[in-house]
Design an enzyme around this catalytic site. Sequence first.
Site: not given
Ligand code: FRU
Length: 508
Positions: A239, A46, A27, A182, A95-96, A323, A30
Site C-alpha cells: 500500500e 483518511q 476517526w 493509493d 481512499f488514500s 490496524w 492514513d
Molecule cells: C492503508 C489503507 C490504504 C487505503 C486506506 C483506506 O492503511 O488500507 O491502502 O487507501 O487505508 O482507509
Amino acid sequence: MALLNPLEAAQKTKWYPFYHVAPPYGWLNDPNGFCWYNGEYHIFYQYHPYSTDWGPMHWGHSTSKDFCHWEHQPIAITPGALSEGHEWYDWDGCFSGCGVEFEGKLWLMYTSQRFNGPGGVNSSAPNPSDYNPSGSSGGGNVTERQCYVYSEDGIHFTKYDKNPVIDIPNDHLVIANIDFRDPKIWDHNGKYYCVIGNRIRDRSRTQIVLFESENFFDWTYKSVVAISKPDYSEGTMWECPGFAHFGDKYVMIISPQHVPPQGYLFHNIHQAGYMVGSLDYDQGVFTHGDFYTFDYGFDFYATTMMKHPDTGRYFIIAWLAAWQSRFCEQPDGWANLLTIPRELKMREDGKVLTSPPDELKALRKEHFGYENVKVDKPTKLDGVKGSVGELIVNIDTKQAFSIELRVGEGEKVEKTVFSYEPNERLVTLNRDQAGAGDGGVRQFVMDPCENMEWRFYLDRSSIELFINDGEYAMTTRVYPRTESDDIVFAPAEGGTVEFKSVDYYSFV
Ligand code: FRU
C-alpha cells in the site's frame, strides 16, 4: 457557564495531542495529499467524521506553516453516497492519495471506492461488512479507480468532472482493479508519473504499477515498476507507494501488509519502509535491494511523502497507529493521530535517515540541561519531566542503560521503558506497564557506537524515539495517567552508567 462545543470536546480530552495532527473529532487513519501549497504545508487524512471507528472514507484536512502548529480545515473530499453530487464512482469511499500543485491549483488524486456486488452500483444499501480497510481479506467486491479533486484556495475542493481519470477495465491483463489504490504523482523531465499499489489477479503477488502523462490528465499505463516475490515473504499487498530520489539513487517507500516476522523484525501486523535502487524510466522498472523498515516500534504505518518545491527537501509522515490496536481514546470522541513529519535524507554512505526536522525546535519552551550524569541507581533529574516535550540524551553505547518515560507511582506503577544492552546489541522498547492500551515489547539490533544521540518526542499519548539523527526510530502509542510524567535514568542492575548530556525541553 461557557458551553462546550461538543465537536471540540474531543480536543480537550487527556490523550489529545498538543503538536501532532489529529482529527477534530471522529476517526483518522492514513495521511494523504501531503504537500506545500500557497505558502503552507497541507496534510489530509483518511477520515470518518460520523464515529470513532473506520467507516466510509472522507479526506480530513489540516494546514501548518511550520510543522509545529496545525489548524483544522473543513473536510476536503466526501464520498458520493454522502455528497451533494452523488458521484457514482466514489459512492462508497475516498481512499488514500496525493496532492500536487498544477497550474496554480491544488489537485488531489485519490482512490474511489465502488461496490460491485450486492450493495454495489445497482443497490442503495452498501453492506458495511464488505468494507476492507486493511485490505487483508480482499473480498474482490470493490472496484478501485483514481480520481481528482481540485481547489483554487487550498481549502475548498471540487470533484473533477472527467473522473475517474484512471479506470482499469475488468479484463486488463496485468492490473486487477480490486486492490488498486493509493496513487502518488511526481514529475520528471517534463512528464508526470504516477505509482499505484496493486495485487495481481490471482493474489499471489503484489505489485506497484506505473502510469505516465504528458498533460496531467490523460494517464496511460506504462509498466509494473516493482513486484513482490511469489512466496508472500515481502507481504500480500503493497500500500501507499511513492518515489524519492537523491541524485540517481531512488528510494521507493511502501507499506506492505502481512510481512512474516523475521527474528526481531516485522512483528506488527503490517510494515512501513523502503527499498533503495535505480529507476529506469524508459523501461519503467525499479531495480532494488531489500526492504527496510522506517520504524522499529509498534505504531507507524501508511507512510506518505512530499518534496518541498523550493528547497527540494523530502518529508515523510505516517499514521501513528497499527490496524487492530486498541485505541483507548475512542470513548473521548476521537481516534488516532499522525506522526511528526520526518525529513527523509540519504547519508553519504547511502543509509536512509528519517530525522526530526529542525523546524520542530520552534516548539521548545523551558529548558533543563545536565552534563556528565553518572547514575548507579534509577535517578530523576530536577526539571526533567513531562508529557509534552523533547528529551535529548547523549551517551556512549558501551554501557547498558534504560530511560523510563511517563513514569508514575500511584496505585499501579506506570512506565514506558527504552533500553540498550551492548553485549546483545539490543535496543528494547517495553510498554507492558505503559498504562491502558496494548502492552508488548519491540526490539532491534544496533551496533554500539561512541557518540550516540537518543531523542524522544512526547505528546500526551505518543512517544517517538530517534537514534542518531533518524538512523533508527521507534514509535508507540501509550495511555498513561496524566500525572505519570516522570523520567527516570537507570544503569543495568548493579552497574553504573554515565550519560554525557541530558536536555529536556517542555513544549507547553
Ligand atoms: C492503508 C489503507 C490504504 C487505503 C486506506 C483506506 O492503511 O488500507 O491502502 O487507501 O487505508 O482507509
